[in-house]
Write a protein that holds these residues in place. Sequence first.
Motif, short mmCIF file in Angstrom:
data_model
loop_
_atom_site.label_atom_id
_atom_site.label_comp_id
_atom_site.label_asym_id
_atom_site.label_seq_id
_atom_site.Cartn_x
_atom_site.Cartn_y
_atom_site.Cartn_z
N VAL A 86 0.84 -1.20 0.00
CA VAL A 86 0.00 0.00 0.00
C VAL A 86 0.88 1.25 0.00
N ALA A 87 1.57 1.50 1.10
CA ALA A 87 2.39 2.72 1.20
C ALA A 87 3.50 2.75 0.15
N THR A 88 3.99 1.58 -0.24
CA THR A 88 5.12 1.52 -1.19
C THR A 88 4.68 1.15 -2.60
N GLU A 89 3.38 1.21 -2.87
CA GLU A 89 2.87 0.86 -4.20
C GLU A 89 3.47 1.80 -5.26
N THR A 90 3.86 1.23 -6.40
CA THR A 90 4.45 2.04 -7.47
C THR A 90 3.53 2.18 -8.68
N ASN A 91 2.52 1.31 -8.79
CA ASN A 91 1.58 1.41 -9.90
C ASN A 91 0.72 2.65 -9.71
N ALA A 92 0.72 3.54 -10.69
CA ALA A 92 0.05 4.83 -10.55
C ALA A 92 -1.45 4.70 -10.35
N THR A 93 -2.06 3.71 -10.98
CA THR A 93 -3.51 3.52 -10.86
C THR A 93 -3.91 3.21 -9.43
N TYR A 94 -3.22 2.25 -8.82
CA TYR A 94 -3.53 1.87 -7.44
C TYR A 94 -3.08 2.94 -6.45
N LEU A 95 -1.91 3.52 -6.69
CA LEU A 95 -1.39 4.54 -5.78
C LEU A 95 -2.34 5.73 -5.68
N SER A 96 -2.94 6.10 -6.78
CA SER A 96 -3.91 7.21 -6.77
C SER A 96 -5.10 6.90 -5.87
N ILE A 97 -5.57 5.65 -5.93
CA ILE A 97 -6.69 5.23 -5.07
C ILE A 97 -6.27 5.29 -3.60
N TYR A 98 -5.08 4.83 -3.29
CA TYR A 98 -4.59 4.80 -1.91
C TYR A 98 -4.44 6.22 -1.36
N GLN A 99 -3.88 7.10 -2.17
CA GLN A 99 -3.67 8.48 -1.72
C GLN A 99 -4.99 9.23 -1.56
N THR A 100 -5.96 8.89 -2.39
CA THR A 100 -7.28 9.51 -2.27
C THR A 100 -7.92 9.16 -0.94
N PHE A 101 -7.72 7.93 -0.49
CA PHE A 101 -8.26 7.54 0.82
C PHE A 101 -7.70 8.45 1.91
N VAL A 102 -6.40 8.67 1.91
CA VAL A 102 -5.78 9.49 2.94
C VAL A 102 -6.33 10.91 2.92
N SER A 103 -6.43 11.49 1.74
CA SER A 103 -6.92 12.86 1.65
C SER A 103 -8.38 12.98 2.05
N LYS A 104 -9.17 11.95 1.79
CA LYS A 104 -10.59 11.98 2.09
C LYS A 104 -10.88 11.70 3.57
N TYR A 105 -10.06 10.88 4.20
CA TYR A 105 -10.34 10.42 5.56
C TYR A 105 -9.50 11.09 6.65
N SER A 106 -8.49 11.83 6.29
CA SER A 106 -7.58 12.39 7.29
C SER A 106 -8.28 13.31 8.28
N GLY A 107 -9.23 14.09 7.80
CA GLY A 107 -9.89 15.08 8.65
C GLY A 107 -10.68 14.49 9.80
N SER A 108 -11.15 13.25 9.63
CA SER A 108 -11.98 12.63 10.68
C SER A 108 -11.25 11.53 11.44
N TYR A 109 -9.94 11.39 11.19
CA TYR A 109 -9.19 10.31 11.81
C TYR A 109 -8.97 10.57 13.30
N LYS A 110 -9.21 9.54 14.10
CA LYS A 110 -8.99 9.64 15.54
C LYS A 110 -8.30 8.39 16.07
N GLY A 111 -7.45 7.83 15.24
CA GLY A 111 -6.78 6.59 15.61
C GLY A 111 -5.74 6.78 16.69
N THR A 112 -5.18 5.68 17.15
CA THR A 112 -4.16 5.73 18.19
C THR A 112 -2.79 5.42 17.59
N GLY A 113 -1.77 5.91 18.23
CA GLY A 113 -0.41 5.59 17.81
C GLY A 113 0.21 6.62 16.89
#
Length: 220
Positions: free
Chosen positions: A158-185
């Motif tokens: 996931v974090a080290t994915e090099t395929n642009a198609t999949y990497l775009s999907i992974y990065q979109t998750f971070v940008s969409k969900y970061s504002g509501s994240y309340k995880g630990t660690g």
Amino acid sequence: MTIANMGGAIEHWLGFQDKIGRSFMMNEDALKYPLSDYLVNDGSVDIKSINLEKPHPNFSDRLVDVSIFDSGNGALNNVFELKLAKSATRNKSEKQRIFNDLMRLHLANIVTGDKCYFIITGKSINFQRDFQNYPNTGSSFYKQWFAFVRGQSLTFDVATETNATYLSIYQTFVSKYSGSYKGTGTNALQLPNQITTKCEFITGFKATLVPYMAGIWSVT
């Protein structure tokens, strides 16, 4: 609970609804009910322990489709995310939604007492054409994330994915969900190095023999 029975119950419920003219009811929200019915009856889960649309443990404004809590201490045991295979499953927006579920399940698994599951079901032609065998460069798109043989696991970067198609999907998750994240660690939402899915159930009959198919994967 027996995962094979769970998968069979969901696909047969869909077939029954279709036979009696209720195909208009086939949407993701409707899938919560045969799953819950199975959990209470064959799965021997206390109905009071089952929650629909409960907040995700890691996000302040995100809900999970079905969750099971310990009836004694209230601890979160299981999380289920549900998807309906359809022609739109080919689309980028649906690929994003499916990965979002995998990430949410991966994060929930850190705090649950038992497994977290991704379930997808639908008409056999949609399950096979638009999900299981939907092509990508050199292979099926979804075979990057899922093994389609019962008992087999698949681990993908996931974090080290090099395929642009999949990497775009992974990065979109971070940008969409970061504002509501309340995880630990960590104070910021980060992509994991890898996610592992294990095929716990998949319809064993040919698509020509059954009207609906289903697949269930545990996610870690």
